[in-house]
Design an enzyme around this catalytic site. Structure first.
Site, mmCIF file in Angstrom:
data_model
loop_
_atom_site.group_PDB
_atom_site.id
_atom_site.type_symbol
_atom_site.label_atom_id
_atom_site.label_comp_id
_atom_site.label_asym_id
_atom_site.label_seq_id
_atom_site.Cartn_x
_atom_site.Cartn_y
_atom_site.Cartn_z
ATOM 1 N N TRP A 172 28.490 -61.341 -5.585
ATOM 2 C CA TRP A 172 27.291 -61.672 -4.821
ATOM 3 C C TRP A 172 26.219 -60.589 -4.804
ATOM 4 O O TRP A 172 25.147 -60.778 -4.213
ATOM 5 C CB TRP A 172 27.680 -62.060 -3.385
ATOM 6 C CG TRP A 172 28.457 -63.333 -3.344
ATOM 7 C CD1 TRP A 172 29.822 -63.458 -3.320
ATOM 8 C CD2 TRP A 172 27.942 -64.660 -3.361
ATOM 9 N NE1 TRP A 172 30.170 -64.784 -3.317
ATOM 10 C CE2 TRP A 172 29.034 -65.554 -3.344
ATOM 11 C CE3 TRP A 172 26.642 -65.197 -3.387
ATOM 12 C CZ2 TRP A 172 28.891 -66.942 -3.355
ATOM 13 C CZ3 TRP A 172 26.498 -66.585 -3.390
ATOM 14 C CH2 TRP A 172 27.610 -67.437 -3.379
ATOM 15 N N ARG A 194 20.485 -56.930 -6.947
ATOM 16 C CA ARG A 194 20.004 -58.177 -6.372
ATOM 17 C C ARG A 194 18.679 -57.990 -5.635
ATOM 18 O O ARG A 194 17.845 -58.898 -5.606
ATOM 19 C CB ARG A 194 21.073 -58.724 -5.423
ATOM 20 C CG ARG A 194 20.622 -59.913 -4.632
ATOM 21 C CD ARG A 194 21.810 -60.561 -3.954
ATOM 22 N NE ARG A 194 21.383 -61.433 -2.865
ATOM 23 C CZ ARG A 194 22.205 -62.134 -2.084
ATOM 24 N NH1 ARG A 194 23.521 -62.048 -2.288
ATOM 25 N NH2 ARG A 194 21.757 -62.910 -1.131
ATOM 26 N N ASP A 216 19.047 -60.734 2.120
ATOM 27 C CA ASP A 216 19.328 -62.053 2.682
ATOM 28 C C ASP A 216 19.460 -62.000 4.194
ATOM 29 O O ASP A 216 20.567 -62.116 4.707
ATOM 30 C CB ASP A 216 20.606 -62.611 2.052
ATOM 31 C CG ASP A 216 20.829 -64.068 2.406
ATOM 32 O OD1 ASP A 216 19.905 -64.693 2.947
ATOM 33 O OD2 ASP A 216 21.931 -64.584 2.135
ATOM 34 N N ARG A 266 11.110 -71.728 -3.008
ATOM 35 C CA ARG A 266 11.779 -70.519 -2.512
ATOM 36 C C ARG A 266 11.956 -69.475 -3.612
ATOM 37 O O ARG A 266 12.327 -69.798 -4.741
ATOM 38 C CB ARG A 266 13.126 -70.872 -1.887
ATOM 39 C CG ARG A 266 12.938 -71.667 -0.596
ATOM 40 C CD ARG A 266 14.259 -72.047 0.013
ATOM 41 N NE ARG A 266 14.724 -71.127 1.031
ATOM 42 C CZ ARG A 266 15.918 -70.571 1.060
ATOM 43 N NH1 ARG A 266 16.778 -70.789 0.089
ATOM 44 N NH2 ARG A 266 16.272 -69.775 2.048
ATOM 45 N N ASN A 290 20.057 -76.682 0.283
ATOM 46 C CA ASN A 290 21.108 -77.074 -0.656
ATOM 47 C C ASN A 290 21.254 -78.590 -0.531
ATOM 48 O O ASN A 290 21.855 -79.089 0.405
ATOM 49 C CB ASN A 290 22.433 -76.384 -0.327
ATOM 50 C CG ASN A 290 22.372 -74.887 -0.563
ATOM 51 O OD1 ASN A 290 21.875 -74.425 -1.586
ATOM 52 N ND2 ASN A 290 22.864 -74.114 0.395
ATOM 53 N N GLU A 341 21.844 -69.913 -6.358
ATOM 54 C CA GLU A 341 23.192 -70.178 -5.844
ATOM 55 C C GLU A 341 23.716 -71.538 -6.294
ATOM 56 O O GLU A 341 24.302 -72.285 -5.512
ATOM 57 C CB GLU A 341 23.198 -70.064 -4.309
ATOM 58 C CG GLU A 341 22.806 -68.662 -3.838
ATOM 59 C CD GLU A 341 22.820 -68.483 -2.325
ATOM 60 O OE1 GLU A 341 22.740 -69.494 -1.614
ATOM 61 O OE2 GLU A 341 22.907 -67.334 -1.875
ATOM 62 N N GLU A 376 24.348 -76.355 7.792
ATOM 63 C CA GLU A 376 24.741 -75.128 7.108
ATOM 64 C C GLU A 376 24.215 -73.934 7.883
ATOM 65 O O GLU A 376 23.045 -73.901 8.261
ATOM 66 C CB GLU A 376 24.197 -75.149 5.670
ATOM 67 C CG GLU A 376 24.697 -73.962 4.871
ATOM 68 C CD GLU A 376 24.611 -74.156 3.364
ATOM 69 O OE1 GLU A 376 24.717 -75.304 2.890
ATOM 70 O OE2 GLU A 376 24.436 -73.155 2.656
ATOM 71 N N GLU A 409 22.619 -66.244 11.393
ATOM 72 C CA GLU A 409 23.705 -66.111 10.427
ATOM 73 C C GLU A 409 24.271 -64.695 10.376
ATOM 74 O O GLU A 409 25.478 -64.501 10.433
ATOM 75 C CB GLU A 409 23.209 -66.528 9.032
ATOM 76 C CG GLU A 409 24.267 -66.366 7.951
ATOM 77 C CD GLU A 409 23.794 -66.822 6.583
ATOM 78 O OE1 GLU A 409 22.630 -67.274 6.472
ATOM 79 O OE2 GLU A 409 24.584 -66.736 5.619
ATOM 80 N N LYS A 430 14.786 -75.250 -3.376
ATOM 81 C CA LYS A 430 15.621 -74.087 -3.724
ATOM 82 C C LYS A 430 16.108 -74.347 -5.144
ATOM 83 O O LYS A 430 16.978 -75.198 -5.352
ATOM 84 C CB LYS A 430 16.788 -73.991 -2.746
ATOM 85 C CG LYS A 430 17.798 -72.886 -3.043
ATOM 86 C CD LYS A 430 18.899 -72.840 -1.971
ATOM 87 C CE LYS A 430 19.909 -71.733 -2.280
ATOM 88 N NZ LYS A 430 20.961 -71.633 -1.248
ATOM 89 N N GLU A 453 9.646 -65.981 5.102
ATOM 90 C CA GLU A 453 10.713 -66.775 5.718
ATOM 91 C C GLU A 453 11.594 -65.891 6.595
ATOM 92 O O GLU A 453 12.137 -64.891 6.140
ATOM 93 C CB GLU A 453 11.556 -67.451 4.624
ATOM 94 C CG GLU A 453 12.654 -68.345 5.162
ATOM 95 C CD GLU A 453 13.425 -69.080 4.049
ATOM 96 O OE1 GLU A 453 12.899 -69.189 2.926
ATOM 97 O OE2 GLU A 453 14.552 -69.533 4.316
ATOM 98 N N LYS A 492 11.887 -64.666 1.462
ATOM 99 C CA LYS A 492 12.632 -64.114 2.605
ATOM 100 C C LYS A 492 12.062 -62.759 2.993
ATOM 101 O O LYS A 492 11.615 -62.007 2.129
ATOM 102 C CB LYS A 492 14.110 -63.977 2.254
ATOM 103 C CG LYS A 492 14.815 -65.320 2.092
ATOM 104 C CD LYS A 492 16.327 -65.173 1.989
ATOM 105 C CE LYS A 492 16.946 -66.564 1.815
ATOM 106 N NZ LYS A 492 18.420 -66.543 1.906
#
Lengths: 655, 655
Positions: free
Chosen positions: A517, A325, A354, A308, A192, A275, A150, A382, A271, A376, A349
């Site tokens: 999101w 968020r 993100d 997390r 995930n 999500e 991923e 990404e 996690k 993190e 994070k």
């Protein structure tokens, strides 16, 4: 042991050339233990002669050989520290424990010939963070849409292929590379956790044990991402309630079996309630309850749980401007400070959103003094070019780590660990883009010592990987500012996202604007940005300690690069730079795309200086970067011109 | 033969109730041939008694039994026509050929009890189009992203499952349903021909033959989508150049083998030089050269090639405002008029873009008088709600077919065939949304007789499918205006698209705005729309014959519903309706979403009147329609409010 690693795989920063200075000198290694044996094998593999005067001595401080080196001067070196010095034509590495000797050995490798010249007193090197960890988002199976890894841009997993464990030669080479940077932990599977991968905890545990065995000689412990619902899905229990005795007993039994198979197992990564992943909220429990249940199961064996903090509402209504968020991690976790077990580590994070190219540091890092916080980072690119753009992230991470978030404490001081999402796959160059190796290298080095200069780290990587003779100036010109270059042609002034939904590559200004999101820019014909002030916005600025709570609150004091993260301003708003927001957008996007062209031009200077396949791969990626940067430039500029109606002051073409 | 079809599958418009009026009356069938036998089996399956006075006579005109019915009065009925009348208590169906008898039989079914009351003179019914065809976009294999049926919203393929041909009971039931609407041809596989499906032409031909055998008793011929590159990929030739003798010989041999297996094989469907498919351009040949090569191979056997005109640059630069995808089909094909073989049929999408909710009629339909043109519709609701929204397309198709494109000739008169993309899958209700069955039904009926009133067709479908006792008024209130309702809450005033890229469901105003697909709206802070005029735009209006070339050119004369297709206008532009463009956007979107709510409310009146599973399925879809319509409303309104800055005159909430 071949020093070049598996055939067909690029040796990264450990080509045989890197250990050549050792090959002509006698080296003595004193001590016992797995990692000491590893050092011995490394020395032998480098071709060091077994006779003559020793030029290098690596010794545990408990050995007699250490006696003459004034060990007392350097103090305790701990589990992983070492001291290195040179006297009377002999370089010495001292360590209290075998791991320190291994890290000291790689220090010698990094220094190259310089490790054997001059005289220098013993200097102490101990890691700033006790755990320096890479999280792999690898799946056993290949997902039809997201692939096997991923957010992976480097091919398939190095651990699994076709649903089964691979030959682990490459994993051994990987462990060696990581040890040379200072990384000492890996989580092997995706946070995930899908159905197949969940079983790595139980009936497929043997695969994890095999990986652990492969990486153990390099001082690396293996962690496993697990599903919070495992007691139900794997254990057949009616609940995964973390306060349920049956659930706790299941985790205890399961963990005991893990440690029977892997005595130095690191622990779990979770996690939860994130999500779509299951979590304690489903049982009316807090995240401290959830984390502690797993921590208690691991504690008897010395394991830890990485929990997390990436918990937010991913089904937000875009019409609702009050939900933010950015607030979510703090709102969820800060009230729980003091409630987590000692072996529960909250993994946060680096930014509140993100892994964007530019974010403020997450206020959670300063908000939980009684909690062990791991910061993190994301080595896999990404949101920073997906290893198709040459983006050296060392300066970004350095800036984060040195950021004085709390009174008298920067992020490096506040964080107890540094963790990052890995960028490695079965690509011949490990990281897809060969230059992206520098990011993997820099992560380990910064995790060991956050005070290191990221450009010096880049030099180290260049020396080791490409050799000291390459056109270093060209590489620095390409990479030193590359993160800021990427920032300049993508989402402006900290507003973030504007990427194509799903795969997150390339521009789509409104791609996430009307989605669930929580990642919005709120651009209209008058202005752009997210009002996160206490005065008129979501109040996110209030999560920061002073002075940042005031600096970010103030549209005048807020740094330009974060302006649109904290404020919604008119296009005519004048930045500290003297430019208006709209002209800044145009200027940076024209300049950034131009720098991409310049970057490609600079690479041509390396033609003939590096291996042809590496040269070609980088050239191919740079072509794509130039194309993509122009696309970003044109879409962003056109979007904001159409919205604002303000022409470019310099009259450049906007479509 | 069960009249209810395979178990677990909804009988659609042929439940046993539909043939009940036949079940109590003696029927005589005179004639020979496969299709006459089908009629006999239908009569028997309806349970018609074999003794007593006949109430219905179905006879070929060549039979003695026809003699007393004044056959001469109705003239020649052709291959598929029939005449029906009633005299002296006997209803008669006359046909020159067996297919006519079959269509006449289903005419009797449609009439129900009314077929057996009163007296009426013989009336002649012959199809307006000799071929009425459905194209399946089915794959043998399941594609990881697009699934098995491309743009399919009704489950998997009825032909293949797990890579192999399925049991064909359902295909037989499907053929019967199609025959009852008048459809007489199907293409069984996707026009995007992948590797596995390419082999249906050669070593997997037996599967096509099996399907042909299953549908033959209902007068349906099978066609096959083939790859233009087949001579290379299947035949191993070095080229697929249509003028190459080896290539022509390969097509001839291959086609001969097809006809040996399937004597009534219909022919080939080809998507060439389109969205990545191979085609004659690759060999410097024209599309006439390409089509004719295949036509020549089919001609000896009476087959035809359907050559799609959907050729455009799908790698367009969005910055380039002079290139216009709407122009592409005309620009490519109009110059070739007169060059196509008699058995080459140019298959033209009804609009110049791609099956949007609202487009003008394609000018190609009037531009090629010496070419056989098939007009292609889309029964599968790719851009019209994907069978999650209740959208009855009969009125849209009727409007297209009746559109007076050329002097004295509407589209129905100009088109030689009507073709549509099928909406059928292995869903129990055939079409996903049970009410979407009405579209499949209406397509066949309009292809037979484009002059039919689409609302009367809807009545037929309701009568047959749900029975005459259901709340017809509620269904009409739900469906009669449903196409315009869908139009009202989606992309405004003919501008099109604004859908999520890839899957095309739900709103994303800028989703395709900065892509290579040629589908733009050019909205900025001042206005919106595509200038396709000759005076200042792309010149597309010049492809139309008078008066449309002038009507569309003129911003004053252009119909409101197509205004933004042809013109870029300010938000304050006043429509014929008296509203401004921006207020029209707000008004229609608020009203449309409200009508979706009303549609859902109306369905509740059917509770208890239809089967519970059907009721529940429609209710579930209506919930989604209401949600989706509100999302469309809010995204479109917010987008245009942010761009224009013009508030809603009625002060409704815009976010």
């Amino acid at each position: 042991m071949s020093t070049e690693g598996p055939p067909g795989v690029h040796p990264a920063w450990l080509p045989s050339r890197a250990t050549q200075p050792l090959g002509s000198r006698r080296t003595l290694v004193h001590g016992t233990g797995t990692l000491v044996d590893t050092v011995r094998r490394e020395v032998a593999a480098a071709g060091a002669p077994e006779t003559g005067e020793p030029a290098l001595v690596l010794t545990l401080t408990s050995e007699d050989a250490a006696a003459s080196w004034h060990v007392g001067e350097v103090g305790a070196l701990g589990d992983e520290g070492y001291a290195i010095g040179r006297r009377d034509g002999v370089t010495v590495v001292l360590a209290d424990r075998p791991a320190g000797l291994l890290y000291g050995f790689f220090h010698v490798v990094r220094r190259g010939e310089a490790a054997f010249t001059g005289e220098w007193p013993l200097a102490r090197h101990v890691p700033a963070m006790p755990r320096r960890m890479l999280d792999h988002w690898d799946n056993v199976d290949t997902h039809p849409v997201t692939g096997q890894v991923e957010r992976g841009y480097s091919g398939g997993s190095i651990f699994w292929r076709d649903g089964a464990l691979r030959d682990l030669d490459r994993v051994r080479a990987y462990a060696r590379l990581l040890a040379a940077t200072g990384v000492n932990a890996i989580a092997v599977n995706n946070v995930n956790v899908h159905a197949t991968e969940a079983r790595l905890l139980t009936d497929r545990l043997g695969e994890v044990a095999a990986i652990a065995e492969a990486v153990r000689p390099y001082g690396i412990r293996v962690h496993l991402s697990v599903s919070f619902a495992a007691p139900v899905t794997l254990g057949g229990l009616p609940t995964a309630d973390p306060l349920d005795e049956g659930v706790r007993a299941w985790w205890a039994r399961t963990s005991q079996r893990v440690y029977e198979a892997i005595p130095d197992f690191g622990g779990y990564v979770v996690k939860a309630d994130s999500e779509g992943q299951p979590g304690p909220f489903g049982y009316g429990r807090s995240h401290a309850d959830g984390a502690n249940a797993l921590a208690d199961a691991l504690a008897p064996f010395g394991g830890v749980v990485h929990w997390r903090a990436f918990v937010y509402d991913h089904r937000q209504d875009w019409r609702d401007r009050s939900t933010d968020r950015a607030r979510a991690a703090y709102d969820h976790f800060a009230p729980l400070d003091g409630q987590f077990r000692d072996n529960a580590i909250l993994q946060v994070k680096h930014g509140p959103m993100d892994f964007q190219t530019r974010e403020p540091v997450s206020p959670v890092v300063a908000a939980m003094p009684r909690t062990k916080v791991a910061v993190e980072l994301q080595v896999t690119q990404e949101y920073t070019g997906q290893q198709r753009h040459a983006v050296y992230l060392g300066p970004m991470w350095s800036e984060i780590l040195r950021f004085p978030l709390a009174e008298g404490a920067d992020v490096a001081a506040l964080a107890r660990e540094l963790v990052a999402v890995s960028s490695v796959g079965d690509d011949p160059f490990w990281t897809g883009h060969p230059l992206a190796q520098a990011n993997l290298y820099a992560f380990g080095r910064l995790a060991w010592d956050p005070a290191l200069d990221p450009l010096s780290i880049l030099d180290e990587w260049i020396d080791l990987t490409l050799g000291p003779e390459v056109d270093r100036a060209a590489l620095h010109a390409m990479l030193d500012e590359s993160w800021r270059t990427y920032e300049s042609y993508t989402a402006p002034l900290g507003v973030g996202f504007m990427v194509r939904p799903g795969h997150h590559y390339g521009p789509d200004v409104d791609g996430y604007e009307y989605t669930a999101w929580g990642t919005y820019h709120f651009a209209d014909r008058d202005g752009v940005g997210v009002d996160r002030t206490r005065a008129t916005g979501t109040g996110f600025t209030g999560q920061y300690p002073a002075p940042w709570s005031e600096v970010y609150e103030s549209v005048e004091r807020c740094p330009d690069e974060l302006l649109l993260f904290f404020h919604h301003v008119p296009y005519g708003h004048v930045l500290h730079s003297g430019s208006t927001v709209i002209q800044h957008i145009y200027d940076t996007h024209f300049a950034g795309a131009e720098r991409a062209v310049e970057t490609r031009r600079l690479w041509e200077r390396l033609d003939g200086q590096v291996a042809p396949d590496l040269f070609a791969r980088v050239r191919e990626r740079l072509d794509e970067q130039v194309r993509s940067a122009a696309e970003w430039r044109d879409q962003i500029n056109t979007y904001f011109f159409r919205k604002s109606g303000v022409p470019d002051a310099k009259g450049r073409p906007i479509h």
